[in-house]
Design an enzyme around this catalytic site. Structure first.
Site, PDB file in Angstrom:
ATOM      1  N   LYS A   1      -8.782  -6.119  -0.763  1.00 39.72           N
ATOM      2  CA  LYS A   1      -9.026  -5.477  -2.057  1.00 39.72           C
ATOM      3  C   LYS A   1      -8.690  -6.429  -3.211  1.00 39.72           C
ATOM      4  O   LYS A   1      -9.423  -6.524  -4.190  1.00 39.72           O
ATOM      5  CB  LYS A   1      -8.208  -4.173  -2.155  1.00 39.72           C
TER       6      LYS A   1
ATOM      7  N   GLN B   1      -1.541   2.233  -0.914  1.00 42.32           N
ATOM      8  CA  GLN B   1      -2.155   2.068   0.405  1.00 42.32           C
ATOM      9  C   GLN B   1      -1.547   3.063   1.396  1.00 42.32           C
ATOM     10  O   GLN B   1      -0.333   3.130   1.561  1.00 42.32           O
ATOM     11  CB  GLN B   1      -1.943   0.613   0.887  1.00 42.32           C
TER      12      GLN B   1
ATOM     13  N   ASP C   1      -8.486   5.855  -6.254  1.00 40.11           N
ATOM     14  CA  ASP C   1      -8.756   6.240  -4.866  1.00 40.11           C
ATOM     15  C   ASP C   1      -9.263   7.685  -4.793  1.00 40.11           C
ATOM     16  O   ASP C   1      -9.758   8.117  -3.762  1.00 40.11           O
ATOM     17  CB  ASP C   1      -7.466   6.130  -4.022  1.00 40.11           C
TER      18      ASP C   1
END
Ligand code: NAP
Length: 294
Positions: free
Chosen positions: A54, A98, A121
């Site tokens: 990422k 994450q 997200d």
């Protein structure tokens, strides 16, 4: 092969090029560069690899990334403080925690602490809730489901009125994907581990989305001729001919299904690259909203 290959890698590259141009434009017009903060707790190899990918993707398009690598035993309170600091940081447009987090941490509380404006997200309970309601604006949509819909759009596949079947109902893929298909006026069926006669249900699908995490579960004779098949699954299967001793396959038996479908994504090289492209898209869109850029 009768099916058209849906080349997620190439489509994702096109999107990355578009975002790169938008970043340059924003920099020139507003003197602002979008920023993405990644929060990694612990030393899971797969999570480290995802975060690395990422950050690399951000660098390629000119988005600044802020890495926070935190110890496995960090307390809930301290992690909340990190998130709060990022919420308050004007250089940060997106915050990515994450997953999975270590067991002692309450991920729902952590995700719920991310500012709605920075929830790139799309896992904040409010963003998920809005996604589940008719005619509600959703600021951010989770990246993998968003990538699946983007693949259909970029391939010119219409969704409205089609029979869509989603295999899987997880919070991060199956459920939001189903909601997106519903928003786009598909007639929707969701299958899960308790679904009976699953092959018969799948056979109705004009659009099939597979996200179960079961290697090559969907066979050629499950698929309606001409269906469009998006395979989200990533499964490692033993393969002694490979250097690593395994290879990655999807939830769909590609070699069988490609003979029946009209279009299909490969694994790897289908949905995976789109997930990262959508994270960049969400971060860019957050920065655009902040500066009021159309
Ligand atoms: P998950 O949380 O394990 O959810 C799996 C879903 O599939 C559950 O809803 C489960 O049903 C259902 N399921 C499991 N076995 C089934 C069976 N035999 N028949 C019917 N339904 C079944 O997985 P996930 O996080 O959604 O991920 C799904 C797959 O996508 C995995 O292979 C993952 O690696 C991959 N993935 C890929 C990306 C990408 O970017 N390419 C991103 C995320 C995930 P129940 O609800 O009844 O348990």
């Amino acid at each position: 092969m009768s099916a058209q290959l849906i080349d997620g890698k190439a489509i994702a590259q096109t999107i990355r090029n578009e975002i790169k141009a938008e970043v340059e434009d924003m920099k020139a017009k507003y003197g602002k560069v979008p920023g993405l903060a990644t929060v990694l707790v612990g030393v899971r190899k797969d999570s480290q690899a995802y975060v690395r990918m990422k950050k690399k993707a951000c660098a390629e398009v000119g988005i600044t990334s802020f890495g926070h690598d935190l110890p496995e035993d960090i307390s809930q309170e301290d992690l909340l403080k990190v998130v709060q600091g990022l919420n308050d940081n004007p250089e940060v447009n997106g915050i990515l925690v994450q997953l999975p987090l270590p067991d002692h941490l309450d991920d729902e509380e952590i995700l719920g602490a991310i500012s709605l404006d920075k929830d790139v997200d799309g896992f904040h309970p409010l963003n998920i809730g809005r996604l589940s309601m008719k005619r509600r604006d959703h600021l951010y949509v989770p990246c993998t489901p968003k990538g699946c819909i983007e693949l259909l759009d970029r391939m010119g596949v219409s969704i409205e009125g089609k029979e869509a079947v989603v295999l899987g109902r997880s919070n991060i893929v199956g459920l939001p994907l189903a909601m997106l298909l519903l928003h786009r006026n598909a007639t929707l069926t969701i299958c899960h581990s308790r679904t009976k006669n699953i092959a018969d249900v799948v056979r109705k699908a004009d659009i099939l989305m597979a996200a179960v995490g079961r290697a090559e579960m969907v066979r050629g004779d499950w698929v309606k001729p001409g269906a469009v098949v998006i395979d989200v699954g990533v499964n490692a299967v033993d393969d002694p001919t490979k250097k690593k001793g395994y290879r990655l396959v999807g939830d769909v038996a590609f070699d069988e299904v490609k003979e029946v479908a009209s279009a299909i994504t490969p694994v790897p090289g289908g949905v995976g690259p789109m997930t990262i492209a959508m994270l960049l898209r969400n971060t860019m869109d957050g920065a655009k909203r902040e500066v009021g850029m159309e």
